[in-house]
Design a protein around this motif. Structure first.
Motif, PDB file in Angstrom:
ATOM      1  N   GLN A 233       0.832  -1.201   0.000  1.00 56.64           N
ATOM      2  CA  GLN A 233       0.000   0.000   0.000  1.00 56.64           C
ATOM      3  C   GLN A 233       0.870   1.255   0.000  1.00 56.64           C
ATOM      4  N   TYR A 234       1.927   1.244   0.794  1.00 56.04           N
ATOM      5  CA  TYR A 234       2.827   2.403   0.853  1.00 56.04           C
ATOM      6  C   TYR A 234       3.525   2.630  -0.487  1.00 56.04           C
ATOM      7  N   LEU A 235       3.993   1.567  -1.121  1.00 59.12           N
ATOM      8  CA  LEU A 235       4.645   1.691  -2.425  1.00 59.12           C
ATOM      9  C   LEU A 235       3.683   2.221  -3.483  1.00 59.12           C
TER      10      LEU A 235
ATOM     11  N   LEU B 254      12.371   6.084   1.878  1.00 50.62           N
ATOM     12  CA  LEU B 254      12.783   5.384   3.100  1.00 50.62           C
ATOM     13  C   LEU B 254      12.680   6.224   4.368  1.00 50.62           C
ATOM     14  N   TYR B 255      12.451   7.543   4.196  1.00 48.73           N
ATOM     15  CA  TYR B 255      12.521   8.401   5.386  1.00 48.73           C
ATOM     16  C   TYR B 255      11.373   9.414   5.498  1.00 48.73           C
TER      17      TYR B 255
ATOM     18  N   PHE C 149       4.532   6.320   7.196  1.00 51.41           N
ATOM     19  CA  PHE C 149       4.813   4.897   7.009  1.00 51.41           C
ATOM     20  C   PHE C 149       6.260   4.518   7.296  1.00 51.41           C
ATOM     21  N   PRO C 150       7.266   5.236   6.775  1.00 49.81           N
ATOM     22  CA  PRO C 150       8.636   4.910   7.190  1.00 49.81           C
ATOM     23  C   PRO C 150       8.827   5.026   8.706  1.00 49.81           C
ATOM     24  N   ALA C 151       8.189   6.031   9.306  1.00 46.92           N
ATOM     25  CA  ALA C 151       8.290   6.201  10.761  1.00 46.92           C
ATOM     26  C   ALA C 151       7.636   5.027  11.484  1.00 46.92           C
TER      27      ALA C 151
ATOM     28  N   SER D  23       9.717   2.151  13.615  1.00 48.56           N
ATOM     29  CA  SER D  23       9.401   2.059  15.047  1.00 48.56           C
ATOM     30  C   SER D  23       8.969   0.654  15.430  1.00 48.56           C
ATOM     31  N   ILE D  24       8.175   0.024  14.581  1.00 53.18           N
ATOM     32  CA  ILE D  24       7.736  -1.347  14.849  1.00 53.18           C
ATOM     33  C   ILE D  24       8.932  -2.295  14.832  1.00 53.18           C
TER      34      ILE D  24
END
Length: 360
Positions: free
Chosen positions: A80-82, A115-116, A126-128, A132-133
């Motif tokens: 989904q993020y991509l 990525l950031y 989403f990168p955050a 974090s996960i």
């Protein structure tokens, strides 16, 4: 799959949080500085922490039940993020162009974005979240929650230097803050910002039946809101580089989330569609927001504030409804009508049986 319990009040508040994210991105909302600060820089800033703590809570619950749930989650959310990163790729390229960056460096800039910080300003989430996960899972295998809370809380304090930077001026800490900010660009990332909320989401998932999370939750929420309000006054009078961090927000969001989980209000209602709308409001709103700004700006008119918010909210909601049309017109309505008819027939049958028995 994890069978999700229905949390109607959580769905409603998360929808409000998605609307608040739009509000944050619409510039100065009103001329009155205090009202603007209240709308944009206080309670609206609780939206992302609520998303973070909610997402990590349900992720941990799923991982506790099914070992493969975490991998499936990352695969689904990663796709989904991509997808949305590609949708907003033109915006990212335009941003690099506006920075007068050499085209040779575009691939590096886009990689940093992916990525950031995201290819658009809302996709940093989403990168955050992912980092974090990963960090929470890595440490959790080796240490306990007390250690996790200590390290994530300490990093959050360091990140809050962005909000409290005005207090660092003309002190020896200003040099360290400037060096840190120049290196990380922003402390609103997976290390300094979202880490603490992911840890709290995991903690609630594992200990939600504990006495601390079961007793006097609303009182704890009220006290944390009082503390949050007092802190907001301090921040308003001493505004730093940004206002993403609030030292009391982890307490507010924790007790708000627990209160929503435990709430029995509207317990027989299902706000599936609000859940879907929240997702599309978050992902789609920059598309309409930037198009509106460009279109109006083309005619030499500046649009900002509440007018930009309402127009963006309207168009995003309308387009989301088009996307969700099939779900709106088929699954939820058919199920609702079926359940409504079944309940009515059952009630009518029961009344008839009682009537027959009374006659007999």
């Amino acid at each position: 799959m994890v069978i999700r319990k229905n949390y109607p009040m959580l769905d409603i508040i998360r929808y409000v949080a998605a609307v608040s994210v739009i509000l944050i991105h619409c510039g100065k909302l009103v001329d009155n500085e205090l009202v603007h600060f209240f709308l944009k820089s206080t309670f609206a800033r609780l939206a992302v922490p609520l998303f973070l703590i909610s997402t990590s809570y349900f992720l941990k619950k799923g991982m506790n039940t099914h070992p493969e749930y975490g991998k499936n989650y990352f695969f689904k959310q990663g796709k989904q993020y991509l997808f949305w990163s590609l949708i907003y790729l033109p915006y990212g390229i335009h941003y690099l162009y506006a920075m007068n960056l050499s085209p040779v460096l575009y691939p590096i800039g886009l990689l940093v974005g992916l990525l950031y910080i995201g290819t658009c300003y809302h996709l940093w989430y989403f990168p955050a979240l992912f980092s974090s996960i990963f960090l929470t899972n890595f440490i959790k295998k080796r240490r306990n929650y007390l250690f996790l809370l200590a390290i994530s809380g300490g990093l959050f304090l360091v990140g809050a230097s962005e909000t409290y930077s005005s207090f660092l001026e003309n002190t020896f800490l200003q040099t360290y803050y400037t060096s840190l900010h120049n290196f990380v660009l922003t402390t609103r990332n997976g290390l300094f910002y979202s880490f603490i909320y992911v840890v709290l989401g995991y903690l609630i998932a594992d200990f939600e039946q504990s006495k601390f999370f079961k007793t006097r939750v609303n009182l704890k929420l009220f006290l944390s809101l009082v503390l949050f309000s007092l802190e907001c006054i301090v921040i308003f009078n001493n505004q730093g580089a940004d206002k993403n961090f609030s030292l009391s927000s982890p307490f507010v969001v924790t007790f708000l989330f627990i209160s929503l989980l435990q709430s029995n209000t509207l317990k027989n209602s299902n706000f599936f569609l609000l859940r879907q709308y929240s997702r599309y409001l978050f992902f789609l709103h920059p598309l309409f927001l930037e198009v509106i700004k460009w279109f109006i700006g083309y005619y030499g008119i500046q649009v900002n504030g509440l007018s930009l918010f309402f127009s963006t909210f309207f168009l995003t909601t309308l387009f989301s409804a088009v996307i969700l049309y099939k779900e709106i017109m088929t699954v939820p309505i058919k199920k609702s009508l079926f359940l409504w008819s079944k309940n009515k027939l059952s009630a009518l049958s029961l009344k008839v049986q009682k009537r027959v028995r009374s006659i007999e």
